[in-house]
Every structure is written in structure tokens, then in C-alpha cells.
Design a protein around this motif. Structure first.
Motif, mmCIF file in Angstrom:
data_model
loop_
_atom_site.group_PDB
_atom_site.id
_atom_site.type_symbol
_atom_site.label_atom_id
_atom_site.label_comp_id
_atom_site.label_asym_id
_atom_site.label_seq_id
_atom_site.Cartn_x
_atom_site.Cartn_y
_atom_site.Cartn_z
ATOM 1 N N ALA A 166 0.829 -1.208 0.000
ATOM 2 C CA ALA A 166 0.000 0.000 0.000
ATOM 3 C C ALA A 166 0.865 1.261 0.000
ATOM 4 N N MET A 167 1.969 1.247 0.739
ATOM 5 C CA MET A 167 2.856 2.405 0.780
ATOM 6 C C MET A 167 3.507 2.643 -0.570
ATOM 7 N N ALA A 168 3.941 1.559 -1.230
ATOM 8 C CA ALA A 168 4.618 1.697 -2.522
ATOM 9 C C ALA A 168 3.673 2.204 -3.610
ATOM 10 N N ARG A 169 2.384 1.875 -3.495
ATOM 11 C CA ARG A 169 1.412 2.279 -4.518
ATOM 12 C C ARG A 169 0.737 3.612 -4.187
ATOM 13 N N SER A 170 1.025 4.142 -2.995
ATOM 14 C CA SER A 170 0.377 5.376 -2.563
ATOM 15 C C SER A 170 1.084 6.603 -3.133
ATOM 16 N N HIS A 171 0.309 7.694 -3.247
ATOM 17 C CA HIS A 171 0.877 8.974 -3.676
ATOM 18 C C HIS A 171 1.393 9.779 -2.484
ATOM 19 N N HIS A 172 1.256 9.228 -1.280
ATOM 20 C CA HIS A 172 1.700 9.920 -0.064
ATOM 21 C C HIS A 172 2.758 9.084 0.647
ATOM 22 N N GLN A 173 3.747 8.656 -0.107
ATOM 23 C CA GLN A 173 4.773 7.782 0.443
ATOM 24 C C GLN A 173 5.545 8.444 1.584
ATOM 25 N N THR A 174 5.851 9.721 1.432
ATOM 26 C CA THR A 174 6.649 10.425 2.448
ATOM 27 C C THR A 174 5.928 10.447 3.790
ATOM 28 N N ILE A 175 4.635 10.770 3.761
ATOM 29 C CA ILE A 175 3.854 10.822 5.006
ATOM 30 C C ILE A 175 3.776 9.443 5.644
ATOM 31 N N LEU A 176 3.533 8.419 4.824
ATOM 32 C CA LEU A 176 3.419 7.064 5.346
ATOM 33 C C LEU A 176 4.758 6.575 5.919
ATOM 34 N N LEU A 177 5.855 6.934 5.268
ATOM 35 C CA LEU A 177 7.174 6.560 5.786
ATOM 36 C C LEU A 177 7.447 7.217 7.133
ATOM 37 N N ILE A 178 7.044 8.469 7.265
ATOM 38 C CA ILE A 178 7.221 9.167 8.534
ATOM 39 C C ILE A 178 6.422 8.478 9.636
ATOM 40 N N LEU A 179 5.194 8.065 9.311
ATOM 41 C CA LEU A 179 4.351 7.388 10.296
ATOM 42 C C LEU A 179 4.964 6.054 10.732
ATOM 43 N N VAL A 180 5.642 5.364 9.791
ATOM 44 C CA VAL A 180 6.282 4.093 10.127
ATOM 45 C C VAL A 180 7.524 4.320 10.986
ATOM 46 N N ILE A 181 8.248 5.408 10.689
ATOM 47 C CA ILE A 181 9.517 5.675 11.377
ATOM 48 C C ILE A 181 9.306 6.314 12.752
ATOM 49 N N ILE A 182 8.151 6.939 12.983
ATOM 50 C CA ILE A 182 7.896 7.641 14.246
ATOM 51 C C ILE A 182 8.181 6.790 15.483
#
Length: 311
Positions: free
Chosen positions: A96-112
Motif C-alpha cells: 500500500a505504501m509503494a502504490r500510494s501517492h503519499h509515500q513520504t507521510i506514510l514513511l514518517i508514520l512508520v519511522i515515528i
């Protein structure tokens, strides 16, 4: 003339010199401690808690006793279950992250979660899973709601803490980011036109996913397995804080043998087991990556030959 220029280049090339600092660091902080642990595992325990430089296999004989064998099997079972659940969650999340247009936001949420101390996160789960925690409060509310908030209905507190399930749940939460990131990286590099080609050839969407996507992101899945399995297998903090007496794991044995029993040889022998399992997993990952690279090279060569033949 060419040979002279190559020799001159090798003579002037300072590349190996640049590798010395990294080599020394690797030797001092990795090789030397491993050698010390190996040596300690074959030494004799001293009366005062130290070691005597006398060769013996007593630590390994103790390690293979029935009591420790049960702990090893328990550790393996919890690790395999936690890793399997983590990978099953990481696959759709990474996709879902790879196919999303909001990869940066999703990566931040994972790294938090990495930005907070691991002990704080475990304490948060203890608050949720405790007898008077959030989870029991939710069950208690629905129980009272179902019984019309009657005084005669008494809610029995569920035991979520100090169980194997608590260790698995918290371990999955703690190491999920380590699994999501490599899966996301592999899926992000995947050529999705292959899925479209598979669909055009008559494959269903699940078939295309299982036969094309999963093998195509195998390197990311293997990395996720390694990054999850190894730390959970040797973990100490999670089973110590949310596990009970029946959830004792190898990491707990090592710490107790060092701090309480002062049996350094036995602790070193168990450390060697964890190190051996970790090394086997890393070698398996490297072997799989090498095979995948060779296969990709063969496919590229075959494609080039086919393209050349058509021309």
C-alpha cells in the motif's frame, strides 16, 4: 604500455588504505567479542563468579539438558509466530505504501516509533494489557452494557499480561517497522507492468500477486524475515516485562546467568547458539540474493539475445 599504466594506477590507488579504519572497527567491536565469547564457552566456571582457563564442555552439556531444551523450543515457537504475523502485516502495508501517492507521510508514520525509547513503548503496552488497563476497561464496558449495568453481573478480569500472547503481540509491534521498510523498498522497485501482462494472459489478480509479485519482491521479504527473526530470537526486554514465568526465553537465560548465577561459560554457550542462528540466517539471505542476481543476469542475457535475433 597498458600493463605499466595499470601497475602505476594500483601503486597510486589509496583505496585499501581507506578500508583500514572500517576493518579495525569491525575487528575490535565484532570479531574480538565473538572470539572472547567462544573462548568463555569452553572455560570452567570459577567459584567466585569468574572463569578459569581450563578447557571443558560442561557448559554445552548443561545447555542440552531437558529444561533448557524446553526454553529453546518455546523461544523458537514465539519467534516463528511473531515473525510470521509481522511479515503477514508488513506485506500489505509495504504494498500500500509503494502504490500510494503519499509515500513520504506514510514513511514518517512508520519511522515515528523509532523516535521514542523502546522501554516507553513497552510500558505503554503494559498499561493497555494490564488487569486494570485499557483493554480490560473496554471489555468491562461492553460486559456491563450487555447485562444492562446490573450490580449482580460481575466482570471477570481477562489475563492479557504475562502470557505468551502478550510477548507475541508486543514483539510484532516493536519490530513491524523493520519488516515494512525492506518490503516497501522491494515493492517500490518492482515493475508492475508484469502484473498487467499476467492479467492479459488470463491470470486472476490473486494468481498474479502470488506467482509474479511475491517472487519479484523476494529479496525484500527475506530481508524482513532476517531483521525480524534475529532480534526477536535473542530478545530479553519484551519477555522480561510482559511475559510470565512460563514465557522465559533464551535472552532471559543469558542475562540471569551473567547477573544472578554468575555462570559466564553457560551464558557464553547460549550466546553462541543465538550467534550461530543469526549467522545462518544472514548466510541464507546472502545466498538467496546471489541466486536472484544470477537469475536476473541470465534473464537479461536471454532478453538481449532475443532482441538481437529479432533485429
Amino acid at each position: 604500455m597498458k600493463d605499466k599504466s595499470e601497475k602505476k594506477y594500483k601503486k597510486l590507488n589509496p583505496g585499501p588504505v581507506y578500508g583500514w579504519p572500517m576493518g579495525m572497527w569491525f575487528c575490535v567491536f565484532f570479531v574480538v567479542p565473538i572470539v572472547i565469547i567462544i573462548a568463555y564457552s569452553f572455560m570452567t566456571r570459577d567459584v567466585y563468579g569468574g572463569v578459569v582457563a581450563k578447557f571443558t564442555l560442561k557448559a554445552y552439556k548443561q545447555m542440552f539438558s531437558s529444561a533448557y531444551a524446553m526454553i529453546f523450543l518455546r523461544t523458537l515457537w514465539i519467534t516463528v509466530a511473531s515473525t510470521a504475523i509481522t511479515i503477514l502485516i508488513a506485506l500489505p502495508c509495504g504494498y500500500a505504501m509503494a502504490r500510494s501517492h503519499h509515500q513520504t507521510i506514510l514513511l514518517i508514520l512508520v519511522i515515528i516509533p523509532f523516535l521514542t525509547n523502546s522501554l516507553i513503548r513497552i510500558f505503554a503496552w503494559m498499561t493497555i494489557l494490564g488487569d486494570n488497563g485499557l483493554l480490560n476497561d473496554i471489555f468491562r464496558f461492553f460486559f456491563n452494557l450487555f447485562h444492562g449495568f446490573s450490580k449482580d453481573a460481575v466482570y471477570t478480569t481477562h489475563k492479557f499480561m504475562f502470557t505468551k500472547g502478550a510477548i507475541i503481540l508486543v514483539s510484532v509491534y516493536m519490530y513491524l517497522p523493520y519488516a515494512i521498510l525492506p518490503v516497501f523498498t522491494a515493492v517500490d522497485r518492482f515493475d508492475f507492468s508484469l502484473l498487467e501482462a499476467a492479467r492479459d494472459l488470463g491470470a486472476t489478480k490473486p494468481q498474479a500477486m502470488m506467482q509474479i509479485l511475491i517472487p519479484g519482491v523476494k529479496s525484500g521479504i527475506i530481508s524482513a524475515l532476517i531483521f525480524t527473526f534475529i532480534p526477536i530470537f535473542g530478545n530479553y526486554t519484551v519477555p522480561q516485562m510482559v511475559g510470565g514465568k512460563d514465557s522465559y526465553m533464551l535472552g532471559n537465560i543469558i542475562v540471569d546467568q551473567v547477573q544472578k548465577v554468575r555462570n559466564w561459560p553457560l551464558a557464553s554457550a547460549f550466546s553462541m547458539v543465538i550467534t550461530a542462528v543469526s549467522m545462518f540466517a544472514i548466510l541464507w539471505m546472502l545466498s538467496s540474493s546471489k541466486k536472484e542476481t544470477q537469475m536476473n543476469k541470465k534473464n537479461n542475457i536471454a532478453e538481449d539475445l532475443t532482441a538481437g535475433g529479432k533485429k
